[in-house]
Each structure stands twice: as C-alpha cells, then as structure tokens.
Design a protein around this motif. Sequence first.
Motif, PDB file in Angstrom:
ATOM      1  N   LYS A  37     -28.847 -13.071  71.312  1.00 17.51           N
ATOM      2  CA  LYS A  37     -28.459 -12.444  70.093  1.00 17.51           C
ATOM      3  C   LYS A  37     -27.667 -11.329  70.197  1.00 17.51           C
ATOM      4  CE  LYS A  37     -30.569 -12.332  65.452  1.00 17.51           C
ATOM      5  NZ  LYS A  37     -31.946 -12.513  64.734  1.00 17.51           N
ATOM      6  N   VAL A  38     -26.353 -11.653  69.678  1.00 19.06           N
ATOM      7  CA  VAL A  38     -25.367 -10.401  69.937  1.00 19.06           C
ATOM      8  C   VAL A  38     -24.947  -9.963  68.603  1.00 19.06           C
ATOM      9  CG1 VAL A  38     -23.475  -9.393  71.039  1.00 19.06           C
ATOM     10  CG2 VAL A  38     -24.771 -10.961  72.266  1.00 19.06           C
ATOM     11  N   CYS A  39     -24.735  -8.910  68.327  1.00 19.46           N
ATOM     12  CA  CYS A  39     -24.291  -8.018  67.080  1.00 19.46           C
ATOM     13  C   CYS A  39     -23.043  -7.233  67.600  1.00 19.46           C
ATOM     14  CB  CYS A  39     -25.289  -7.150  66.399  1.00 19.46           C
ATOM     15  SG  CYS A  39     -24.541  -6.656  64.749  1.00 19.46           S
TER      16      CYS A  39
ATOM     17  N   TYR B 167     -25.214 -18.336  72.373  1.00 22.96           N
ATOM     18  CA  TYR B 167     -25.366 -17.183  71.695  1.00 22.96           C
ATOM     19  C   TYR B 167     -25.822 -17.552  70.290  1.00 22.96           C
ATOM     20  CZ  TYR B 167     -23.033 -15.286  75.627  1.00 22.96           C
ATOM     21  OH  TYR B 167     -22.638 -14.792  76.942  1.00 22.96           O
TER      22      TYR B 167
ATOM     23  N   HIS C 298     -23.392 -12.306  65.638  1.00 25.52           N
ATOM     24  CA  HIS C 298     -23.301 -11.494  64.250  1.00 25.52           C
ATOM     25  C   HIS C 298     -22.260 -10.532  64.373  1.00 25.52           C
ATOM     26  CE1 HIS C 298     -27.628 -12.728  62.731  1.00 25.52           C
ATOM     27  NE2 HIS C 298     -27.533 -13.321  64.039  1.00 25.52           N
TER      28      HIS C 298
ATOM     29  N   PHE D  29     -29.853  -4.128  61.549  1.00 27.20           N
ATOM     30  CA  PHE D  29     -30.756  -4.188  62.891  1.00 27.20           C
ATOM     31  C   PHE D  29     -32.054  -4.291  62.908  1.00 27.20           C
ATOM     32  CE2 PHE D  29     -26.903  -0.869  64.643  1.00 27.20           C
ATOM     33  CZ  PHE D  29     -26.283  -1.951  64.569  1.00 27.20           C
TER      34      PHE D  29
ATOM     35  N   GLU E  81     -32.865  -8.133  62.337  1.00 32.75           N
ATOM     36  CA  GLU E  81     -32.276  -9.224  62.948  1.00 32.75           C
ATOM     37  C   GLU E  81     -32.804  -9.240  64.541  1.00 32.75           C
ATOM     38  OE1 GLU E  81     -30.839 -11.855  62.052  1.00 32.75           O
ATOM     39  OE2 GLU E  81     -29.971 -11.436  60.149  1.00 32.75           O
TER      40      GLU E  81
ATOM     41  N   PHE F  56     -31.646  -7.694  67.570  1.00 38.70           N
ATOM     42  CA  PHE F  56     -30.745  -8.068  68.394  1.00 38.70           C
ATOM     43  C   PHE F  56     -31.161  -7.905  69.739  1.00 38.70           C
ATOM     44  CE2 PHE F  56     -28.181  -7.101  64.398  1.00 38.70           C
ATOM     45  CZ  PHE F  56     -27.925  -8.494  64.198  1.00 38.70           C
ATOM     46  N   ASP F  57     -30.748  -8.747  70.767  1.00 35.00           N
ATOM     47  CA  ASP F  57     -30.864  -8.542  72.221  1.00 35.00           C
ATOM     48  C   ASP F  57     -29.687  -7.400  72.548  1.00 35.00           C
ATOM     49  OD1 ASP F  57     -32.824 -10.342  72.592  1.00 35.00           O
ATOM     50  OD2 ASP F  57     -31.221 -11.937  72.338  1.00 35.00           O
TER      51      ASP F  57
ATOM     52  N   ILE G  79     -26.174  -5.004  71.045  1.00 33.96           N
ATOM     53  CA  ILE G  79     -25.421  -4.485  70.196  1.00 33.96           C
ATOM     54  C   ILE G  79     -24.066  -4.214  70.736  1.00 33.96           C
ATOM     55  CG2 ILE G  79     -25.050  -2.602  68.394  1.00 33.96           C
ATOM     56  CD1 ILE G  79     -28.204  -2.878  67.831  1.00 33.96           C
TER      57      ILE G  79
ATOM     58  N   CYS H 218     -33.389  -1.570  70.277  1.00 34.04           N
ATOM     59  CA  CYS H 218     -32.482  -2.490  70.828  1.00 34.04           C
ATOM     60  C   CYS H 218     -32.168  -2.089  72.322  1.00 34.04           C
ATOM     61  CB  CYS H 218     -31.168  -2.527  70.249  1.00 34.04           C
ATOM     62  SG  CYS H 218     -30.215  -3.708  70.967  1.00 34.04           S
TER      63      CYS H 218
END
Length: 375
Positions: free
Chosen positions: A8-10, A37, A40, A82, A85, A87-88, A90, A110
């Motif tokens: 999970k990438v933002c 993936y 976001h 953040f 979600e 995320f893994d 950012i 994160c």
Amino acid sequence: MKVKEKIKVCHVINCFENGGVESFLITYFNNMDLSNYDLHIVAHCIKVPECMSKFEKLGFKIHIIPSKKNIVGHLKGLNQVFSTENFDIIHIATTEWAFIPAIIGKINNCKHIINHSHMAENFNSIVWKIIYKFIAELGVLFSTDYFACSKDAAICLFGKNRVEKNEVTIIKNAISINNFMFNEKVRMDKRNELDIKHDYWCIGHVGRFCEQKNQLFLLQVFKKIVKLKNNVKFILVGVGPLENECKALANELGISENILFLGARNDVNDLYQAMDVFVFPSLYEGLGIVAIEAQTSGLPVIASDKIPGEVKITNLLTFVSLDATPDKWAKIILENCKRSNRSTDFSCIESNGYNIKIEANKLDEKYKSIIETKY
C-alpha cells in the motif's frame, strides 16, 4: 522475495498539472506490475483534470486536500488520509516541504517514508537558503529513505555528505524510448496540424510557465531569432502562473504571430517530431526530463548551464551560459537548426539509465526491499 500480497503506497505531490513529478509517476507505473500494489495519491489542487484522469486509469485512489495556504486544513487532510489508510510506504515528492507529510506520516506510525528530490534549486537569497536548509533537514529527519532524480538534486535536498555515503538512491527520470523515436510521417502530420509550413524552422520548448523555466528570457531570444530569420515558428507547451505575462510580452515584442502557445498537451512526444531544435533555458532543474526526451527524438537541444550535467546523454545537447546575451543564444539556436540527421544512438539512452523498461523494474524491487523486513 516474499512480501505481503499488496504493498500500500501513497504518493504525495503538489498538483495534478502534467509536471515532471506527475510524468515520472505515470511513466513508471505504466511499466510496472500493478497487481502488487494498492496505489494512492494525495494532492492539494487539480490544474489539469486530464492529468488526474491518467492516475485514475492506472487505479490510483485520489485524495484531494486543502493547500498549505490553509495550513490547518492541510494538516487535517493529511492526517485524515494517513490515519484512515494505514500505508506501508509514503513516497513524498514535495521537495523542501516534505517535512509536513513526513511528520504526519510518522505520527501515524508509517514505517517507511521516502523523501524524493526532483529539484536542484539555485538560491538568490541567503535568508531563503538558510530557511530551505532548515526545513529540508526536517524532512530528512522524519524520513526513512532518500531518493533523487540526479546527483545535483540529491545534494541540494539531502546534502553532499549523505550522497558521498551512498545514503541516497538515484531513481532516473526514465522514459518509454519507443514513444520518442523520430518518425517522418508523424513530423509531417503534426506540422500540418499546427499549420507550420515545410520551409519554416520550428523551435520548441516544454515547461511550466514559471520563473524557474525562464520563458521571459526565452522570448527575448525569440525576438533576436525573428530578426535573423523570418520563416520561423516557436512552440511553447505548458501552463502556469506566468503564462499570461509571457503572452503579453510576446505581443509587446511583436512576435506573437510567430509563437504557438499550446497549453497542456498529451502529445508532447509527437510535438518533438515537429520541432527542429529544442530550447531549455531553466534557472535550475533537478534533471530536466524534457531534455532527455528531446535528445531521444533526435533533436538538437540548447540548454542553460544551470541544468545538471547528467542531462547530456548524447552529443545533441549544447550548454550555453545564462550570462550570454539573447543575441548569442539566438545564433547558437539557429546554427543547430541546420542539423538534418534525426537519428539517435539508443544505446546511450539505455546505458545512462533512461530506459523505463529497465528502470521500472528497479523501482519495483526497491519498494519490495524497503518493506521486506516488515513482512
């Protein structure tokens, strides 16, 4: 390498406006296996809706938050995204302002925060240089990994010491080479579309209309070119805060009839085909991916000496001092218009790390290696 099913990438950017950062992301993720993936992207404005649509088509979930001018709303917006979600990774591309999402990311636990430098600024003010270094260091402090598009961009944001210690990963602004290969039919079709006569020379520039890209100086150069050669057309591609000022100056200089202001375009690769020379007079750049694209298209490129040396990957590129007069720039540009061979040694593109087919795999592996200790 074993990783969880979806990473999970933002990505945190400023705006959707077909700029260098957006181009980088679209190009890379178009060439990666996205089944790995959950993507976001966070931005604070939409200047070019078509740009946002490109991300939506790739499967990115879009988050629009208030701009930094509304700092309370901006912080709340980031925190909402953040915290919700989880995320893994950012991945931040807001240069010196990276400290804001980095801190909010850290607060929300994160584990992997990438600070990505796309810019190598020149400082006209000592005060701003001090402020820049302070807030840039905050971004470094709250990040776990450092990326940059070039060595100059890495030094500017992260400091020479970290670069020398190999603490910064250089992620080249690679391109899809086949999209930029010269094609005579495309050239003729595009020139016909733009109503550029066959005996006219076409001089082009691609860039956001802002101080950094130096279009006001470029227009002074164009004025000198028109005095030396009548049958010439200029293509300016881009949007930005100085667009109207540039149009007004073109009128004042009496060269409006020679200039095509094309705005934001989705066919820049084809527009290169229509050109005879590409001009890039920026005051500073992290790299200058358009200069790489232009060289790949076989175009002579006239670039300012403030652009990182890494952008010269072929003999097609010539650096010119920004201290040189518009007259000198004009003469050098016209001399390069006379080149007729539009072939490119594509081995130069690949050996310098700009073949997206190769580089996208490297980013994919880098993401996986970043989180492998967690899963």
